[in-house]
Enzyme design. Structure first.
Site, PDB file in Angstrom:
ATOM      1  N   ARG A   5      44.237  25.533  42.773  1.00  0.00           N
ATOM      2  CA  ARG A   5      44.027  25.691  41.329  1.00  0.00           C
ATOM      3  C   ARG A   5      45.306  26.254  40.688  1.00  0.00           C
ATOM      4  O   ARG A   5      45.609  25.991  39.525  1.00  0.00           O
ATOM      5  CB  ARG A   5      42.836  26.618  41.045  1.00  0.00           C
ATOM      6  CG  ARG A   5      41.518  26.091  41.616  1.00  0.00           C
ATOM      7  CD  ARG A   5      40.406  27.119  41.477  1.00  0.00           C
ATOM      8  NE  ARG A   5      40.710  28.353  42.178  1.00  0.00           N
ATOM      9  CZ  ARG A   5      39.986  29.459  42.107  1.00  0.00           C
ATOM     10  NH1 ARG A   5      38.898  29.488  41.358  1.00  0.00           N
ATOM     11  NH2 ARG A   5      40.337  30.551  42.773  1.00  0.00           N
ATOM     12  N   HIS A  52      37.969  40.154  39.975  1.00  0.00           N
ATOM     13  CA  HIS A  52      37.452  38.775  39.886  1.00  0.00           C
ATOM     14  C   HIS A  52      38.089  38.121  38.654  1.00  0.00           C
ATOM     15  O   HIS A  52      39.300  38.087  38.533  1.00  0.00           O
ATOM     16  CB  HIS A  52      35.919  38.841  39.870  1.00  0.00           C
ATOM     17  CG  HIS A  52      35.217  37.525  39.984  1.00  0.00           C
ATOM     18  ND1 HIS A  52      35.767  36.410  40.562  1.00  0.00           N
ATOM     19  CD2 HIS A  52      33.955  37.138  39.586  1.00  0.00           C
ATOM     20  CE1 HIS A  52      34.904  35.399  40.513  1.00  0.00           C
ATOM     21  NE2 HIS A  52      33.808  35.811  39.917  1.00  0.00           N
ATOM     22  N   SER A  81      30.714  36.072  40.547  1.00  0.00           N
ATOM     23  CA  SER A  81      29.953  35.482  39.429  1.00  0.00           C
ATOM     24  C   SER A  81      28.941  34.451  39.917  1.00  0.00           C
ATOM     25  O   SER A  81      27.820  34.383  39.389  1.00  0.00           O
ATOM     26  CB  SER A  81      30.899  34.844  38.401  1.00  0.00           C
ATOM     27  OG  SER A  81      31.800  33.952  39.024  1.00  0.00           O
ATOM     28  N   ASP A 129      44.336  32.842  38.990  1.00  0.00           N
ATOM     29  CA  ASP A 129      44.617  33.710  37.840  1.00  0.00           C
ATOM     30  C   ASP A 129      46.102  33.980  37.647  1.00  0.00           C
ATOM     31  O   ASP A 129      46.517  34.428  36.577  1.00  0.00           O
ATOM     32  CB  ASP A 129      43.867  35.042  37.997  1.00  0.00           C
ATOM     33  CG  ASP A 129      42.372  34.827  38.066  1.00  0.00           C
ATOM     34  OD1 ASP A 129      41.866  33.991  37.292  1.00  0.00           O
ATOM     35  OD2 ASP A 129      41.703  35.464  38.892  1.00  0.00           O
ATOM     36  N   HIS A 164      43.286  36.818  48.104  1.00  0.00           N
ATOM     37  CA  HIS A 164      41.970  36.197  47.939  1.00  0.00           C
ATOM     38  C   HIS A 164      41.074  36.582  49.109  1.00  0.00           C
ATOM     39  O   HIS A 164      41.557  36.747  50.231  1.00  0.00           O
ATOM     40  CB  HIS A 164      42.074  34.664  47.857  1.00  0.00           C
ATOM     41  CG  HIS A 164      40.862  34.036  47.261  1.00  0.00           C
ATOM     42  ND1 HIS A 164      39.787  33.654  48.027  1.00  0.00           N
ATOM     43  CD2 HIS A 164      40.538  33.760  45.977  1.00  0.00           C
ATOM     44  CE1 HIS A 164      38.858  33.158  47.231  1.00  0.00           C
ATOM     45  NE2 HIS A 164      39.282  33.208  45.980  1.00  0.00           N
TER      46      HIS A 164
HETATM   47  C1  LIG Z   1      41.117  39.198  45.498  1.00  0.00           C
HETATM   48  C2  LIG Z   1      41.039  40.478  46.293  1.00  0.00           C
HETATM   49  C3  LIG Z   1      40.050  41.412  45.595  1.00  0.00           C
HETATM   50  C4  LIG Z   1      40.518  40.155  47.682  1.00  0.00           C
HETATM   51  O1  LIG Z   1      40.253  41.353  48.321  1.00  0.00           O
HETATM   52  P1  LIG Z   1      40.114  41.455  49.904  1.00  0.00           P
HETATM   53  O2  LIG Z   1      39.339  40.311  50.445  1.00  0.00           O
HETATM   54  O3  LIG Z   1      39.588  42.809  50.174  1.00  0.00           O
HETATM   55  O4  LIG Z   1      41.624  41.305  50.373  1.00  0.00           O
HETATM   56  P2  LIG Z   1      42.282  41.777  51.726  1.00  0.00           P
HETATM   57  O5  LIG Z   1      41.320  41.752  52.856  1.00  0.00           O
HETATM   58  O6  LIG Z   1      43.534  40.986  51.856  1.00  0.00           O
HETATM   59  O7  LIG Z   1      42.635  43.316  51.431  1.00  0.00           O
HETATM   60  C5  LIG Z   1      43.259  44.127  52.392  1.00  0.00           C
HETATM   61  C6  LIG Z   1      44.101  45.160  51.680  1.00  0.00           C
HETATM   62  O8  LIG Z   1      45.141  44.499  50.955  1.00  0.00           O
HETATM   63  C7  LIG Z   1      45.111  44.893  49.619  1.00  0.00           C
HETATM   64  N1  LIG Z   1      45.458  43.769  48.744  1.00  0.00           N
HETATM   65  C8  LIG Z   1      44.858  42.565  48.680  1.00  0.00           C
HETATM   66  N2  LIG Z   1      45.423  41.836  47.696  1.00  0.00           N
HETATM   67  C9  LIG Z   1      46.373  42.615  47.140  1.00  0.00           C
HETATM   68  C10 LIG Z   1      47.251  42.445  46.047  1.00  0.00           C
HETATM   69  N3  LIG Z   1      47.259  41.340  45.304  1.00  0.00           N
HETATM   70  N4  LIG Z   1      48.095  43.453  45.745  1.00  0.00           N
HETATM   71  C11 LIG Z   1      48.090  44.586  46.475  1.00  0.00           C
HETATM   72  N5  LIG Z   1      47.264  44.822  47.486  1.00  0.00           N
HETATM   73  C12 LIG Z   1      46.411  43.840  47.807  1.00  0.00           C
HETATM   74  C13 LIG Z   1      43.657  45.263  49.370  1.00  0.00           C
HETATM   75  O9  LIG Z   1      43.523  46.088  48.204  1.00  0.00           O
HETATM   76  C14 LIG Z   1      43.312  45.964  50.648  1.00  0.00           C
HETATM   77  O10 LIG Z   1      43.864  47.253  50.587  1.00  0.00           O
HETATM   78  P3  LIG Z   1      43.103  48.525  51.232  1.00  0.00           P
HETATM   79  O11 LIG Z   1      43.069  48.228  52.704  1.00  0.00           O
HETATM   80  O12 LIG Z   1      43.977  49.663  50.861  1.00  0.00           O
HETATM   81  O13 LIG Z   1      41.745  48.569  50.620  1.00  0.00           O
HETATM   82  C15 LIG Z   1      42.447  41.127  46.409  1.00  0.00           C
HETATM   83  O14 LIG Z   1      43.340  40.221  47.022  1.00  0.00           O
HETATM   84  C16 LIG Z   1      42.992  41.589  45.088  1.00  0.00           C
HETATM   85  O15 LIG Z   1      42.673  42.709  44.648  1.00  0.00           O
HETATM   86  N6  LIG Z   1      43.822  40.749  44.394  1.00  0.00           N
HETATM   87  C17 LIG Z   1      44.336  41.094  43.082  1.00  0.00           C
HETATM   88  C18 LIG Z   1      43.277  40.810  42.036  1.00  0.00           C
HETATM   89  C19 LIG Z   1      43.078  39.332  41.849  1.00  0.00           C
HETATM   90  O16 LIG Z   1      44.023  38.558  41.723  1.00  0.00           O
HETATM   91  N7  LIG Z   1      41.806  38.915  41.768  1.00  0.00           N
HETATM   92  C20 LIG Z   1      41.453  37.543  41.550  1.00  0.00           C
HETATM   93  C21 LIG Z   1      40.942  36.888  42.778  1.00  0.00           C
HETATM   94  S1  LIG Z   1      40.625  35.180  42.545  1.00  0.00           S
END
Ligand SMILES: CC(C)(COP(=O)(O)OP(=O)(O)OC[C@H]1O[C@@H](n2cnc3c(N)ncnc32)[C@H](O)[C@@H]1OP(=O)(O)O)[C@@H](O)C(=O)NCCC(=O)NCCS
Length: 476
Positions: A366, A310, A280, A412, A357
Site C-alpha cells: 500500500r 493504528h 478497527s 501511513d 507493522h
Molecule cells: C505498528 C506497531 C504498533 C506494531 O507493533 P508491534 O507488533 O508491537 O511491533 P514490534 O513487535 O516490531 O515491536 C517491538 C518493539 O519495537 C518497537 N517498534 C516497533 N515499531 C517501531 C517504530 N516505528 N519506531 C520505533 N520503535 C518501534 C515497539 O514499540 C516495541 O518496543 P518495546 O519492546 O519497547 O515495546 C509498531 O510498529 C509501531 O508503533 N509503529 C509506528 C506506528 C504506526 O506506524 N502505526 C501504523 C501501523 S499500520
C-alpha cells in the site's frame, strides 16, 4: 443534469431515510430492487452466493473442525495475541512478506482488473467493495450501479447534521466521525427488525441494507466535518452522476482537481481492508458479534482506528515530517541530518510513525502503490522528496536500534504527503478518510458474519495467577 431515473432513485432514498421505523423484509428488499439495472445487482448475486458459502463452511467444519490451527503460548497471550489464528475473515488475507490480497488479488492486480472511471486509471472503490463482498470482479455497469445506489442513499438525517454542526471545532474529527455514525444508528433497519422479531436467516439482508446506507452516508459525514472544522461549514449536495470518490472530493472542496479525485479512488481502495485482526476490523467484527447493528459496530471500529498506533499514524507521520522540516529549516536536508533526527525521536522514547507493522515484514504494498502515484503525479514535491529520503534512511536506523521486527514503511508513511500536495493540509482530518475507506472492508465482512451465522465472540482470558497455576506442576 441527473437522468430522471437517477433523480427518482435519489428522491426514493431521501424518502426512505426519513420514513418511520419499519422492519418488513419486503420493504427493505424493495430498496435494493429500486436501484437495479439489467445486470444482476450486488444483493441478487449475494443471495445466490450465500447458500453456496454456507454449504462450503459446513463442509469445512465437518471435515476439519477438530484440526488445530496452531499452538497458543503464554507470550502470545501477553503479547497482544500476535500470530494467534483465531478468527475467519473472507475479504482479504495478509501475507507477512507479500502484503495484502483482496479476495486473492494483489493491489497491482486490482488496479488492472477493477473498473476505473472514464478518463481515469485507478480502480473505483465501488468495484473493490463488490469484489470484497462476492469474490468476483464486477463489470463497469455493475460498478456504475453501485455508484448510483450509494449516491441515492447518501442523505444524512438533519439531526445528525445538527449534531455535527454543534461540535466544537476543537473536538477531534475522528471523535466527530464516530459520534455521527453512532447517531445514525437511529436509522438502523437491522435494529428495528430485530426488535420486531426476525429469523436468524434474515439477519444478513438487514445488515446488508444498513451497510449500504452507512457506506453511502460516510462522504456526507466526512465532508461536513471537514467544512465545519476547517472551512465555512457550507457543503454542496451529493451529485448523483458522480462516483463515490468524486463525490467525496467534491464534498471536501477538491472536486475540480482531477488528480485528487484519482488519488481518492486509489486511497479508498487500498485502505479498505487488511484482514481481520487489525484493531478497527477486529473491533467492528467483535461488536457486531453481539448483534449490535452495523452503525454501532463500525463506530466502535472507528474509535480503534483513531489510535496513534493504528489509523491515526497517518496524521502523526505528516506531523512528524513537518516538524522535522521546520526544525531542520533547509530546503535540501542531508541524509546525515535526517538520520540524527530519526535517532533523536527514538532516543526520546517515541516511535517513528509510519514504520513497523504487527504482521508485515517487508515494505507495505500500500506504501509502494502510493509511491508509484507520487512518482507519476508529484515527483518534484519537496515533501515527497523527504518521504523518499526517509525510506532510504529509517529502515537502517530501526535495524541498527534492533527492537522493531519490521523496519519497513507501512501505508501511513505515504498517505499524508499525497493529500498535502493537493492542499488537504489539515493533518487531524486524515484518519477520517482512512475511516471512510475502512467501512468498505469491515462492513462487507459484517454482512458475511451474519450470513454465516457467526456466533458471539468470546475468547477465554486468564489471570497471571491462573497461568502460573496452570504450569506449576509441569515445571516441577
Ligand atoms: C505498528 C506497531 C504498533 C506494531 O507493533 P508491534 O507488533 O508491537 O511491533 P514490534 O513487535 O516490531 O515491536 C517491538 C518493539 O519495537 C518497537 N517498534 C516497533 N515499531 C517501531 C517504530 N516505528 N519506531 C520505533 N520503535 C518501534 C515497539 O514499540 C516495541 O518496543 P518495546 O519492546 O519497547 O515495546 C509498531 O510498529 C509501531 O508503533 N509503529 C509506528 C506506528 C504506526 O506506524 N502505526 C501504523 C501501523 S499500520
Amino acid at each position: 443534469m441527473a437522468s430522471l431515473r437517477t433523480q427518482r432513485m435519489y428522491q426514493l432514498a431521501g424518502a426512505l431515510s426519513r420514513q418511520q421505523p419499519t422492519s418488513s423484509l419486503a420493504s427493505v428488499w424493495a430498496v435494493s430492487k429500486r436501484f437495479k439495472s439489467t445486470a444482476p445487482s450486488l444483493k441478487d448475486r449475494l443471495s445466490e452466493l450465500i447458500p453456496e458459502k454456507q454449504a462450503e463452511v459446513k463442509a469445512v467444519r465437518k471435515e476439519l473442525g477438530s484440526e488445530s490451527l496452531g499452538a497458543v503460548t503464554v507470550d502470545m497471550a501477553y503479547g497482544g495475541m500476535r500470530g494467534i489464528k483465531g478468527m475467519v475473515w473472507e475479504g482479504s488475507v495478509l501475507d507477512a512478506d507479500e502484503g495484502i490480497r483482496f479476495r486473492g488479488k494483489t493491489i497491482p492486480e486490482c488496479q488492472k482488473l477493477l473498473p476505473s472511471a472514464e478518463g481515469g486509471s485507478e480502480p473505483l472503490p465501488e468495484g473493490l467493495f463488490w469484489l470484497l463482498v462476492t469474490g468476483e470482479v464486477p463489470t463497469a455497469e455493475q460498478v456504475k450501479g453501485i455508484s448510483a445506489e450509494w449516491a441515492a442513499r447518501a442523505t444524512i438525517p438533519s439531526f445528525v447534521e445538527e449534531l455535527l454542526d454543534r461540535c466544537p471545532s476543537t473536538l477531534h474529527p475522528m471523535s466527530q466521525f464516530s459520534l455521527a455514525v453512532t447517531a445514525l444508528q437511529h436509522e438502523s433497519s437491522f435494529a428495528k427488525a430485530y426488535q420486531q422479531g426476525i429469523s436468524k436467516n434474515q439477519y444478513w439482508e438487514y445488515v446488508y441494507e444498513d451497510s449500504m446506507d452507512l457506506i453511502a452516508k460516510l462522504p456526507n459525514i466526512a465532508g461536513r466535518i471537514y467544512r465545519n472544522v476547517y472551512k465555512d461549514g457550507k457543503l454542496p449536495a451529493i451529485d448523483p452522476n458522480l462516483d463515490y470518490s468524486a463525490n467525496l472530493a467534491h464534498l471536501l472542496g477538491f472536486g475540480d482537481k482531477k488528480d485528487f479525485v484519482e488519488l481518492m479512488r486509489l486511497y479508498l481502495t487500498i485502505h479498505s481492508d487488511h484482514e481481520g485482526g487489525n484493531v478497527s476490523a477486529h473491533t467492528t467484527h467483535l461488536v457486531g458479534s453481539a448483534l449490535s447493528d452495523p452503525y454501532l459496530s463500525f463506530a466502535a471500529g472507528l474509535n480503534g482506528l483513531a489510535g496513534p498506533l493504528h489509523g491515526l499514524a497517518n496524521q502523526e507521520v505528516l506531523r512528524w515530517i513537518t516538524k522535522m522540516r521546520d526544525n531542520l529549516g533547509a530546503a535540501e536536508v542531508s541524509d546525515e541530518t535526517i538520520k540524527d533526527y530519526v535517532w533523536s525521536t527514538l532516543k526520546s522514547g517515541q516511535v517513528i510513525p509510519g514504520y513497523g507493522h504487527a504482521v508485515l515484514r517487508k515494505t507495505d504494498p500500500r506504501y509502494s502503490c502510493q509511491r508509484e502515484f507520487a512518482l507519476k503525479h508529484l515527483p518534484t514535491d519537496p515533501m515527497f522528496k523527504l518521504v523518499s529520503q526517509l525510506y532510504n534512511i529509517v529502515p537502517g536506523v530501526l535495524t541498527e536500534q534492533g527492537k522493531t521486527k519490521n523496519p519497513w514503511p507501512n501505508v501511513d508513511a505515504h498517505s499524508g504527503v499525497l493529500l498535502q500536495h493537493y492542499g488537504l493540509v489539515e493533518q487531524d482530518f486524515y484518519t477520517v478518510l482512512f475511516g471512510v475507506s475502512r467501512g468498505l472492508g469491515v462492513l462487507s465482512q459484517l454482512i458475511w458474519d451474519r450470513a454465516l451465522g457467526m456466533p458471539l465472540e468470546r475468547p477465554k482470558s486468564l489471570s497471571t495467577e491462573a497461568i502460573k497455576k496452570m504450569f506449576a506442576n509441569k515445571k516441577n
